[in-house]
Scaffold this motif. Structure first.
Motif, mmCIF file in Angstrom:
data_model
loop_
_atom_site.group_PDB
_atom_site.id
_atom_site.type_symbol
_atom_site.label_atom_id
_atom_site.label_comp_id
_atom_site.label_asym_id
_atom_site.label_seq_id
_atom_site.Cartn_x
_atom_site.Cartn_y
_atom_site.Cartn_z
ATOM 1 N N ALA A 119 -1.905 1.367 6.590
ATOM 2 C CA ALA A 119 -1.321 2.629 6.138
ATOM 3 C C ALA A 119 -0.373 3.200 7.185
ATOM 4 O O ALA A 119 0.628 3.837 6.856
ATOM 5 C CB ALA A 119 -2.428 3.636 5.825
ATOM 6 N N ARG A 157 1.479 -1.084 3.381
ATOM 7 C CA ARG A 157 1.139 0.333 3.225
ATOM 8 C C ARG A 157 0.815 0.658 1.760
ATOM 9 O O ARG A 157 -0.121 1.410 1.467
ATOM 10 C CB ARG A 157 2.310 1.201 3.696
ATOM 11 C CG ARG A 157 1.969 2.673 3.778
ATOM 12 C CD ARG A 157 3.227 3.506 3.680
ATOM 13 N NE ARG A 157 4.003 3.157 2.491
ATOM 14 C CZ ARG A 157 5.271 3.453 2.291
ATOM 15 N NH1 ARG A 157 5.945 4.071 3.247
ATOM 16 N NH2 ARG A 157 5.891 3.112 1.178
ATOM 17 N N ALA A 183 -2.553 -0.407 1.009
ATOM 18 C CA ALA A 183 -3.504 0.546 1.593
ATOM 19 C C ALA A 183 -3.702 1.740 0.658
ATOM 20 O O ALA A 183 -4.836 2.162 0.407
ATOM 21 C CB ALA A 183 -3.014 1.008 2.960
ATOM 22 N N GLY A 184 -2.608 2.255 0.125
ATOM 23 C CA GLY A 184 -2.707 3.396 -0.787
ATOM 24 C C GLY A 184 -3.523 3.057 -2.016
ATOM 25 O O GLY A 184 -4.389 3.842 -2.441
#
Lengths: 196, 196
Positions: free
Chosen positions: B112, B120, B123-124
């Motif tokens: 993230a 990223r 990750a979200g």
DNA sequence: GTCTATACGAAGATAGAC
DNA sequence: GTCTATCTTCGTATAGAC
């Protein structure tokens, strides 16, 4: 980006730029060249101002960021009630997030996860300071000291975690949700033992 | 460190090593050379297995870590009650922290905060998945769906934040405190609307 | 205090032999 | 699939002139 004359001189400008870049990219991904370009500081003065090299720059940047943030936290906690103070505190984070297009995080988290030991230790101490400030506020509002302490640890953890969460999803929604939850929790901690 | 023959082959070994190193140092501070040395994979096979270079390796490592962790979360949530499940969940983090001398964090947080966009985004999505799992568990235990959702966001945020907190202070104390607080919160969320 | 120049190593990435 | 070799860029750090 900045490149204008800084009234405090190149050294302060470099530290300011280092903080900004570390927030965006993390400690490891920031180079001296980046800091020079961003601050507009003269090329030949790096090792004059920071003989300890990158470690020293990162350490001083972390220390500076920690002082600024801790002062901001203390100032924000000067609100009538703890839940309101919490909202104001999260508002600071929120604005930073949105202003930086969700790519600018907390410099203390970056320091905590970085490879520079001195910076990581400063991060640990800074989290502790924030817990002290929040805990004191809760106690001043009537909370039991023991409950206040553990609630403060939860508040700091949850706010920092929500910030990472929000960065990953490029949305401040998680932060807003967490603030609502924490506000309610603070209220309940205070209500259990109202002042007097 | 590992350097033994991996039954799944060098590719899987490289991904495993990448995950471990990313957890320790962050995405930016991990190089191909590090991954090769740690995995014992042959030097010349990097761009054969990962033609997309470091971005691809980081992305696949993040995806792999996310799948493993999400499976672990789902498994851990197979506990009689939500507070107990939470304790078990935090126990996983806790053991990882202590085993890695407080230097090994969460790979999803690293992704993230990293500079690789694909990682990223994963990750979200992963944080979202965890919230879904926890929320479902709370609802199954009798919580109101709306309350369950926001509580789950708080739980994920607080656990991740506590992990960073604990890394900075080189102590699992913050994590323990946060787990106690979250357990109590989960109980209250369930008690408000018991099953029936 | 600031400059240029440079040493030195490590990084990502590619080419071509085997 | 794996090797060696190499290119290029970038990183930290130092030396010495101004």
């Amino acid at each position: 980006m900045a490149r204008q004359q800084d009234p405090a001189g190149p050294r302060a400008a470099m530290i300011r730029s280092a903080i900004r870049l570390i927030r965006q990219r993390g400690v490891a991904a920031v180079s001296f060249a980046d800091v020079l370009a961003d601050s507009g500081a003269p090329r030949g003065s790096i090792y004059h101002h920071f003989p300890g090299g990158k470690s020293q720059l990162v350490e001083e940047a972390t220390r500076s960021a920690a002082e600024q943030l801790s002062a901001g936290v203390a100032r924000t906690l000067d609100a009538p009630d703890a839940p309101g103070a919490l909202r104001a505190l999260a508002g600071l984070w929120r604005r930073g997030l949105e202003a930086g297009d969700y790519a600018v995080g907390c410099p203390i988290v970056a320091a905590a996860l970085g490879t520079e030991r001195a910076a990581r230790d400063i991060a640990g101490a800074t989290f502790g300071t924030w817990c002290d400030l929040i805990s004191d506020k809760l106690v001043a509002d009537g909370a039991d000291p023991g409950r206040a302490r553990s609630t403060a640890v939860l508040v700091v953890s949850a706010l920092e975690g929500a910030l990472v969460f929000a960065q990953a999803q490029r949305s401040s929604a998680p932060l807003d949700v967490v603030v609502d939850e924490l506000s309610a929790l603070c209220r309940s901690v205070i209500d259990v033992a109202p002042r007097g």
